[in-house]
Design a protein around this motif. Structure first.
Motif, PDB file in Angstrom:
ATOM      1  N   CYS A   1     -65.082 -41.529  -4.593  1.00 16.81           N
ATOM      2  CA  CYS A   1     -65.092 -42.685  -3.984  1.00 16.81           C
ATOM      3  C   CYS A   1     -64.324 -43.827  -4.433  1.00 16.81           C
ATOM      4  CB  CYS A   1     -66.437 -43.241  -4.039  1.00 16.81           C
ATOM      5  SG  CYS A   1     -67.852 -42.625  -2.916  1.00 16.81           S
ATOM      6  N   THR A   2     -63.794 -43.438  -5.788  1.00 15.29           N
ATOM      7  CA  THR A   2     -62.937 -44.484  -6.518  1.00 15.29           C
ATOM      8  C   THR A   2     -61.485 -44.263  -5.804  1.00 15.29           C
ATOM      9  OG1 THR A   2     -62.679 -42.920  -8.149  1.00 15.29           O
ATOM     10  CG2 THR A   2     -64.323 -44.427  -8.534  1.00 15.29           C
ATOM     11  N   SER A   3     -61.244 -42.974  -5.302  1.00 16.76           N
ATOM     12  CA  SER A   3     -59.803 -42.843  -5.031  1.00 16.76           C
ATOM     13  C   SER A   3     -59.643 -42.509  -3.681  1.00 16.76           C
ATOM     14  CB  SER A   3     -59.114 -41.840  -5.975  1.00 16.76           C
ATOM     15  OG  SER A   3     -60.061 -40.492  -5.821  1.00 16.76           O
ATOM     16  N   GLU A   4     -60.657 -42.202  -2.832  1.00 15.00           N
ATOM     17  CA  GLU A   4     -60.502 -41.758  -1.255  1.00 15.00           C
ATOM     18  C   GLU A   4     -61.285 -42.816  -0.406  1.00 15.00           C
ATOM     19  OE1 GLU A   4     -60.910 -37.545  -0.738  1.00 15.00           O
ATOM     20  OE2 GLU A   4     -60.960 -37.271  -2.789  1.00 15.00           O
ATOM     21  N   PRO A   5     -60.586 -42.999   0.646  1.00 13.46           N
ATOM     22  CA  PRO A   5     -61.237 -43.765   1.795  1.00 13.46           C
ATOM     23  C   PRO A   5     -62.818 -43.194   1.970  1.00 13.46           C
ATOM     24  CG  PRO A   5     -59.202 -43.209   2.516  1.00 13.46           C
ATOM     25  CD  PRO A   5     -59.508 -42.269   1.311  1.00 13.46           C
ATOM     26  N   GLU A   6     -63.692 -44.203   2.367  1.00 12.20           N
ATOM     27  CA  GLU A   6     -65.118 -43.962   2.508  1.00 12.20           C
ATOM     28  C   GLU A   6     -65.238 -43.050   3.827  1.00 12.20           C
ATOM     29  OE1 GLU A   6     -68.494 -46.939   4.122  1.00 12.20           O
ATOM     30  OE2 GLU A   6     -67.928 -47.334   2.122  1.00 12.20           O
ATOM     31  N   GLU A   7     -64.481 -43.551   4.876  1.00 14.68           N
ATOM     32  CA  GLU A   7     -64.683 -42.784   6.330  1.00 14.68           C
ATOM     33  C   GLU A   7     -64.374 -41.122   6.063  1.00 14.68           C
ATOM     34  OE1 GLU A   7     -62.321 -44.609   9.248  1.00 14.68           O
ATOM     35  OE2 GLU A   7     -63.542 -46.694   9.297  1.00 14.68           O
ATOM     36  N   THR A   8     -63.098 -40.855   5.080  1.00 20.59           N
ATOM     37  CA  THR A   8     -62.705 -39.511   5.268  1.00 20.59           C
ATOM     38  C   THR A   8     -63.839 -38.804   4.593  1.00 20.59           C
ATOM     39  OG1 THR A   8     -60.460 -40.299   4.983  1.00 20.59           O
ATOM     40  CG2 THR A   8     -60.992 -38.117   4.079  1.00 20.59           C
ATOM     41  N   LEU A   9     -64.472 -39.362   3.502  1.00 21.76           N
ATOM     42  CA  LEU A   9     -65.684 -38.703   2.712  1.00 21.76           C
ATOM     43  C   LEU A   9     -66.778 -38.364   3.646  1.00 21.76           C
ATOM     44  CD1 LEU A   9     -65.407 -40.358  -0.664  1.00 21.76           C
ATOM     45  CD2 LEU A   9     -64.347 -38.195  -0.063  1.00 21.76           C
ATOM     46  N   LEU A  10     -67.018 -39.458   4.561  1.00 21.73           N
ATOM     47  CA  LEU A  10     -68.196 -39.453   5.144  1.00 21.73           C
ATOM     48  C   LEU A  10     -68.042 -38.036   6.558  1.00 21.73           C
ATOM     49  CD1 LEU A  10     -69.223 -42.913   5.956  1.00 21.73           C
ATOM     50  CD2 LEU A  10     -70.503 -41.427   4.584  1.00 21.73           C
ATOM     51  N   LYS A  11     -66.750 -38.388   6.952  1.00 24.39           N
ATOM     52  CA  LYS A  11     -66.563 -37.158   7.984  1.00 24.39           C
ATOM     53  C   LYS A  11     -66.384 -35.793   7.258  1.00 24.39           C
ATOM     54  CE  LYS A  11     -63.523 -39.996  10.702  1.00 24.39           C
ATOM     55  NZ  LYS A  11     -62.226 -40.337  11.553  1.00 24.39           N
ATOM     56  N   GLU A  12     -65.909 -35.523   6.090  1.00 21.76           N
ATOM     57  CA  GLU A  12     -66.030 -34.243   5.241  1.00 21.76           C
ATOM     58  C   GLU A  12     -67.729 -33.874   5.286  1.00 21.76           C
ATOM     59  OE1 GLU A  12     -65.446 -33.319   0.798  1.00 21.76           O
ATOM     60  OE2 GLU A  12     -63.505 -33.805   2.039  1.00 21.76           O
ATOM     61  N   ILE A  13     -68.406 -34.719   4.886  1.00 22.96           N
ATOM     62  CA  ILE A  13     -69.703 -34.642   4.641  1.00 22.96           C
ATOM     63  C   ILE A  13     -70.558 -33.969   6.060  1.00 22.96           C
ATOM     64  CG2 ILE A  13     -72.003 -35.756   3.977  1.00 22.96           C
ATOM     65  CD1 ILE A  13     -70.695 -37.569   2.241  1.00 22.96           C
ATOM     66  N   ASP A  14     -70.084 -34.587   7.052  1.00 22.01           N
ATOM     67  CA  ASP A  14     -70.660 -34.313   8.385  1.00 22.01           C
ATOM     68  C   ASP A  14     -70.298 -32.760   8.711  1.00 22.01           C
ATOM     69  OD1 ASP A  14     -72.259 -36.466   9.217  1.00 22.01           O
ATOM     70  OD2 ASP A  14     -70.270 -37.485   9.720  1.00 22.01           O
ATOM     71  N   LYS A  15     -69.162 -32.338   8.338  1.00 28.30           N
ATOM     72  CA  LYS A  15     -68.469 -31.156   8.708  1.00 28.30           C
ATOM     73  C   LYS A  15     -69.284 -30.072   7.888  1.00 28.30           C
ATOM     74  CE  LYS A  15     -63.978 -32.795  10.301  1.00 28.30           C
ATOM     75  NZ  LYS A  15     -62.588 -32.743  10.079  1.00 28.30           N
ATOM     76  N   PHE A  16     -69.706 -30.366   6.539  1.00 28.48           N
ATOM     77  CA  PHE A  16     -70.181 -29.471   5.759  1.00 28.48           C
ATOM     78  C   PHE A  16     -71.541 -28.557   6.069  1.00 28.48           C
ATOM     79  CE2 PHE A  16     -67.663 -30.939   1.967  1.00 28.48           C
ATOM     80  CZ  PHE A  16     -66.616 -29.639   2.102  1.00 28.48           C
ATOM     81  N   PRO A  17     -71.741 -27.500   6.146  1.00 20.35           N
ATOM     82  CA  PRO A  17     -73.187 -26.787   6.359  1.00 20.35           C
ATOM     83  C   PRO A  17     -74.014 -27.137   5.542  1.00 20.35           C
ATOM     84  CG  PRO A  17     -71.433 -25.204   5.714  1.00 20.35           C
ATOM     85  CD  PRO A  17     -70.881 -26.232   5.615  1.00 20.35           C
ATOM     86  N   LEU A  18     -74.607 -28.482   5.198  1.00 22.84           N
ATOM     87  CA  LEU A  18     -75.505 -28.979   4.371  1.00 22.84           C
ATOM     88  C   LEU A  18     -76.967 -29.303   5.025  1.00 22.84           C
ATOM     89  CD1 LEU A  18     -73.354 -31.147   2.072  1.00 22.84           C
ATOM     90  CD2 LEU A  18     -73.967 -28.618   1.655  1.00 22.84           C
TER      91      LEU A  18
END
Length: 434
Positions: free
Chosen positions: A78-95
């Protein structure tokens, strides 16, 4: 993906424990044998219970490890990457949906604690352990109805120690009016009533200085044990008047003959199963010796010795290991026969053996009540003697039982002799002939 990781972690601990017992074998028979080794001498049922408990512990840890590490990982990013990028990445993961919500919360809110679910899981863990402890603590009282229920009766000391953990937790957490806190108190009291009496000192022997005690030693040498010198050294050091040895095979029989210089009188069972013989060694003559069938299964040794002009009857026994339902019934039937046989003996009795049960078994309790015998560890503590694969579940299987007129001066365990059982030593005061 997180569900698969949790399953793998959950299965890893019981799987590792089971693999250590398989030793390269495969197949259903190998698994059954491994469970038997893990739960020895109480059988595959005990081994299965150990694996279930290990699996439950691993399951709790898996939730903390998987969720906690992923939350910590995204908090750092979170400290070095955009919030939107991380949220999209989480959505793509099979979690799982639950974990995705937690991760998104960590990204958008960035909580300080990387393991926010730890506190909640801790509460659930203590709540679950409280219920399990209560069920196991009560189950042993119904042991007469089933082999597995009787198995739960053997761990009263462990239940007592473990029940203090949720008790302290709920006490410090200010949940004293909580139903679970009341249950933990009941668990502590219930198991304390079973354990504490074994530590209450018995009345001192009158004129102890004038009373000569006689030492009785019991050792299940374990037929696969090759540490002959340890047993020989122990006996020479302790200098018993009577020594009883169990699981004596031909090699052990020859090695124990070295003791004839101090214990010249020998009586052996000569069972066809050469690895399961019983032997009595004595300083004084063994009289009226007989190999007696006390129920189905292994016979017992019965012999008389004369001490201070008083005849004392010695019974050496090794009931069947209750690994299967058939051997469970045989052992219990042996207990019944022993309970009926002992009152017929007119002399004071010393019964010694690996009874393959603890003092909390309902079948053991009925036997000693019918036989009118007293366990010599009374007042000296639980003193576990069976060295289980897991040290913290050692239980007392080796016993010395005596008639009420025989006083117990001391009872203790001997050192490790390489067997899966520790020896026991009892110093007894035999009443003089009137």
């Amino acid at each position: 993906m997180d569900a698969i990781a949790r399953i793998l972690i959950t299965l890893s601990l019981p799987g590792f424990i089971l693999l250590t017992k398989l030793r390269g074998s495969v197949g259903d028979a190998a698994i059954s044998s491994a469970l038997g080794k893990l739960g020895s001498p109480l059988g595959a049922g005990a081994g299965l219970i150990i694996l279930v408990i290990a699996g439950l512990i691993a399951n709790v840890l898996s939730k903390i490890v998987v969720d906690g590490l992923l939350i910590w990982f995204y908090q750092k990013r979170c400290t070095s990457e955009p919030e939107e990028t991380l949220l999209k990445e989480i959505d793509k993961f099979p979690l799982s949906t639950d974990l995705k919500i937690k991760l998104k919360w960590a990204v958008t809110k960035n909580p300080i604690r990387p393991f926010p679910q730890g506190k909640r899981l801790l509460k659930k863990g203590f709540a679950f352990s409280t219920v399990v402890l209560a069920l196991f603590s009560l189950a042993g009282y119904f042991g007469r109805f089933h082999q597995l229920l009787e198995l739960t009766s053997h761990f009263k000391l462990q239940y007592l120690i473990l029940s203090f953990c949720p008790f302290i937790f709920f006490l410090l957490w200010h949940r004293r009016k909580n139903l679970l806190f009341i249950i933990t108190i009941l668990c502590v009291i219930l198991n304390l009533l079973e354990v504490l009496p074994w530590y209450i000192p018995q009345p001192a022997i009158a004129s102890e200085q004038l009373q000569q005690s006689y030492r009785f030693l019991l050792s299940n040498v374990y037929y696969k044990n090759k540490n002959y010198s340890r047993v020989i050294s122990l006996v020479r050091e302790e200098k018993p008047d009577v020594a009883v040895f169990l699981e004596v095979n031909n090699l052990w029989s020859k090695e124990l003959e070295q003791l004839q210089d101090i214990l010249p009188y020998i009586f052996t069972s000569n069972i066809p199963e050469k690895s399961l013989n019983l032997q009595i060694y004595s300083k004084v003559p063994l009289e009226n010796t007989q190999i007696k069938s006390l129920g189905e299964g292994r016979p017992a040794l019965v012999a008389d010795v004369t001490i201070q002009g008083k005849v004392v009857s010695i019974i050496a026994t090794h009931p069947n290991i209750p690994t299967r339902n058939s051997s469970f019934k045989q052992r219990n039937q042996q207990f019944k026969v022993i309970g009926d046989y002992v009152p017929q003996i007119k002399n004071p009795v010393v019964l010694m053996g690996d009874l393959n049960t603890t003092m909390w078994s309902p079948f053991y309790q009925k036997m000693v009540d019918n036989a009118g015998l007293i366990n010599t560890r009374q007042g000296f503590g639980i003193l576990p003697t069976w060295k289980t694969p897991i040290p913290w579940i050692y239980i007392p299987l080796d016993h010395c039982l005596v008639s009420p007129e025989i006083q117990v001066k001391n009872f203790r365990r001997g050192g490790d002799v390489g067997s899966d059982h520790l020896p026991v030593i009892a110093d007894l005061v035999i009443p003089k002939k009137a």
